[in-house]
Design a protein around this motif. Structure first.
Motif, PDB file in Angstrom:
ATOM      1  N   HIS A 199       0.841  -1.196   0.000  1.00 22.32           N
ATOM      2  CA  HIS A 199       0.000   0.000   0.000  1.00 22.32           C
ATOM      3  C   HIS A 199       0.879   1.249   0.000  1.00 22.32           C
ATOM      4  CE1 HIS A 199      -2.792  -3.034   1.563  1.00 22.32           C
ATOM      5  NE2 HIS A 199      -3.762  -2.252   1.099  1.00 22.32           N
ATOM      6  N   PRO A 200       0.340   2.389  -0.430  1.00 23.98           N
ATOM      7  CA  PRO A 200       1.084   3.644  -0.284  1.00 23.98           C
ATOM      8  C   PRO A 200       1.381   3.930   1.182  1.00 23.98           C
ATOM      9  CG  PRO A 200      -0.744   3.927  -1.820  1.00 23.98           C
ATOM     10  CD  PRO A 200      -0.904   2.573  -1.209  1.00 23.98           C
ATOM     11  N   GLY A 201       2.613   4.290   1.453  1.00 26.78           N
ATOM     12  CA  GLY A 201       3.043   4.551   2.819  1.00 26.78           C
ATOM     13  C   GLY A 201       3.732   3.384   3.494  1.00 26.78           C
ATOM     14  N   ASP A 202       3.790   2.217   2.855  1.00 27.81           N
ATOM     15  CA  ASP A 202       4.440   1.046   3.454  1.00 27.81           C
ATOM     16  C   ASP A 202       5.963   1.174   3.394  1.00 27.81           C
ATOM     17  OD1 ASP A 202       1.993   0.000   3.966  1.00 27.81           O
ATOM     18  OD2 ASP A 202       2.058  -1.559   2.417  1.00 27.81           O
ATOM     19  N   THR A 203       6.606   0.404   4.245  1.00 26.39           N
ATOM     20  CA  THR A 203       8.062   0.277   4.239  1.00 26.39           C
ATOM     21  C   THR A 203       8.407  -1.143   3.806  1.00 26.39           C
ATOM     22  OG1 THR A 203       8.308   1.884   6.038  1.00 26.39           O
ATOM     23  CG2 THR A 203      10.164   0.408   5.618  1.00 26.39           C
ATOM     24  N   VAL A 204       9.145  -1.257   2.709  1.00 22.56           N
ATOM     25  CA  VAL A 204       9.436  -2.555   2.094  1.00 22.56           C
ATOM     26  C   VAL A 204      10.940  -2.722   2.009  1.00 22.56           C
ATOM     27  CG1 VAL A 204       9.068  -4.043   0.090  1.00 22.56           C
ATOM     28  CG2 VAL A 204       7.304  -2.396   0.756  1.00 22.56           C
ATOM     29  N   LEU A 205      11.410  -3.921   2.351  1.00 20.63           N
ATOM     30  CA  LEU A 205      12.819  -4.268   2.234  1.00 20.63           C
ATOM     31  C   LEU A 205      13.026  -5.117   0.989  1.00 20.63           C
ATOM     32  CD1 LEU A 205      15.750  -4.519   3.398  1.00 20.63           C
ATOM     33  CD2 LEU A 205      14.955  -6.596   4.553  1.00 20.63           C
ATOM     34  N   GLU A 206      14.047  -4.769   0.215  1.00 15.76           N
ATOM     35  CA  GLU A 206      14.424  -5.532  -0.971  1.00 15.76           C
ATOM     36  C   GLU A 206      15.873  -5.962  -0.829  1.00 15.76           C
ATOM     37  OE1 GLU A 206      15.015  -4.994  -5.813  1.00 15.76           O
ATOM     38  OE2 GLU A 206      14.842  -3.255  -4.483  1.00 15.76           O
ATOM     39  N   THR A 207      16.125  -7.240  -1.000  1.00 21.84           N
ATOM     40  CA  THR A 207      17.493  -7.746  -0.977  1.00 21.84           C
ATOM     41  C   THR A 207      17.842  -8.224  -2.377  1.00 21.84           C
ATOM     42  OG1 THR A 207      16.804  -9.987  -0.380  1.00 21.84           O
ATOM     43  CG2 THR A 207      17.234  -8.464   1.411  1.00 21.84           C
TER      44      THR A 207
END
Length: 435
Positions: A199-207
């Motif tokens: 969703h807009p406003g989320d914090t996502v980690l990408e490795t």
């Protein structure tokens, strides 16, 4: 009436032709039978109107007063004049309508040119610069001819080929941008975004930043108020991902009114050694695109919120088995909900070619007599210009093809289908039961 006709026949032809129109309008010629006044001065429409009842005569008068119908060219000119006058008028509604039009191309932004050839599409992407040229199989087109034009127009190259100029979509940019490792293809990226329910406003980690394809799609998904943290262990991949992300943001800001959010933090570090960094972060979702994602799960799972999803991008089913076995042996708080292989089925719809044979009619398409393509995309990178060949028919008809089913069509699955790209594994974090 008989006497009148006889009198007209008696008048010599020379006498009738000797009088000019100007003289006949003022007074009757010599030897010509005298007409009644209303016959000499009234128009044919007025004559008919006087013979009709009053109600019908009024209707005829209204029809005569109406403006004459315009032809196609006059209508088009009238519409253009009306549009020009409306554009010049300082009204609020007109300003909004004019603002909805796309902005013209400017120096520094990306432009995509489409060349249709033999039921296929060749796409060329370049960054506009003064004095540069767009070179391709269809000829040369100076960038100066593109700058200032509105996207969606067709321009001709030096060889006379027609190019459709427009701005590239994010999907096309990802497929055409310079890449180091294999990118996450848009069909898989869309499935992973759906898995994670970002969703807009989320914090996502990408490795695994790779070439920056997933980072761009995540940046758009989380919006200006969100945040994407992208870890990469290799320096060349890290720099390439940052460069591709920066080029897209720059081009977007030049060609659009709003800015692309600057919400991606690229980190050059091994995720397995970033346990201290993860303690201060609360993650809504995680994307793992690396060779051994099971080594990162013990580090990242404490920061993932309860019920959050970790989407894993793996190349083969053996890696999926190793991942699930590591989760079981280490008793990590993850449930495997889905293992998906995203496939697309391409179709070909072409006008048929009918050939009369002795045994009957044979229907074939252009693709029947050509060799099936070997690759979906063939890319050529020339300095700051990328070329993309789509080997399949894109569904558009040729200029001389008739429509409305006036010719038979062939619709069938294509010879070439998109190959396997990855297995997508959906892991959901749960709270273990207290013993």
């Amino acid at each position: 009436m008989r006497a009148l006709r006889a009198l007209r026949r008696a008048v010599p032809t020379a006498c009738r032709s000797s009088s000019s129109p100007s003289s006949s309008s003022s007074s009757p010629a010599v030897g010509r039978p005298r007409r009644r006044a209303w016959e000499a001065s009234l128009s044919p429409l007025e004559r008919v109107r006087r013979l009709l009842p009053p109600e019908e005569a009024a209707a005829v008068s209204r029809c005569a007063a109406a403006p004459p119908p315009q032809g196609p060219e006059e209508e088009e000119e009238g519409e253009m004049d009306e549009m020009a006058a409306t554009t010049a008028a300082p009204r609020g509604g007109v300003v909004e309508a004019a603002g909805a039009l796309p902005a013209p191309f400017r120096v520094g932004e990306l432009a995509l040119a489409e060349l249709r050839k033999d039921h296929r599409t060749l796409k060329v992407m370049c960054r506009l610069a003064s004095g540069a040229v767009l070179a391709g199989p269809g000829g040369i087109l100076p960038h100066g001819d593109i700058i200032g034009q509105v996207p969606g127009q067709v321009l001709r190259t030096s060889a006379g080929k027609r190019l459709l100029l427009r701005r590239p979509s994010l999907e096309e940019y990802v497929l055409l941008m310079p890449r180091g490792p294999t990118i996450a293809y848009p069909k898989d990226v869309s499935a992973m975004l759906t898995m994670m329910d970002v969703h807009p406003g989320d914090t996502v980690l990408e490795t695994g930043s790779g070439s920056g394809a997933m980072s761009l799609f995540l940046s758009r998904a989380v919006g200006p108020k969100g945040r994407v943290i992208s870890y990469e262990i290799r320096g060349d991949h890290h720099n390439l991902a940052k460069k591709n992300y920066r080029h897209w943001r720059t081009s977007w800001e030049i060609g659009h009114m709003d800015e692309w959010p600057d919400n991606v933090d690229f980190v050059l570090k091994d995720i397995s050694t970033a346990a201290a960094d993860m303690k201060s972060v609360t993650l809504d979702a995680i994307v793992l695109d690396m060779l051994k994602p099971q080594s990162a799960l013990p580090v990242v799972h404490p920061s993932l919120k309860q019920g959050g999803v970790c989407a894993v991008y793996l190349a083969n089913i053996t890696q999926v088995i190793d991942l699930l076995d590591r989760i079981r042996t280490c008793k990590l708080p993850f449930l495997c909900e889905r293992i998906v292989e995203v496939t697309h089925r391409n179709w070909v719809v072409l006008p048929a070619k009918i050939k009369n044979c002795k045994s009957g009619q044979m229907v074939e398409t252009q693709e029947n007599i050509e060799e099936p393509p070997q690759k979906e995309y063939e890319e050529i990178h020339i300095e700051d210009q990328a070329v993309l060949k789509e080997s399949e028919y894109n569904g558009s008809l040729s200029d001389d093809a008739e429509t409305y089913h006036s010719v038979p069509y062939i619709a069938r699955p294509s010879y070439w289908q998109e190959g396997h790209s990855a297995f997508l594994t959906k892991l959901r974090k749960f709270r273990p039961l207290l013993s």
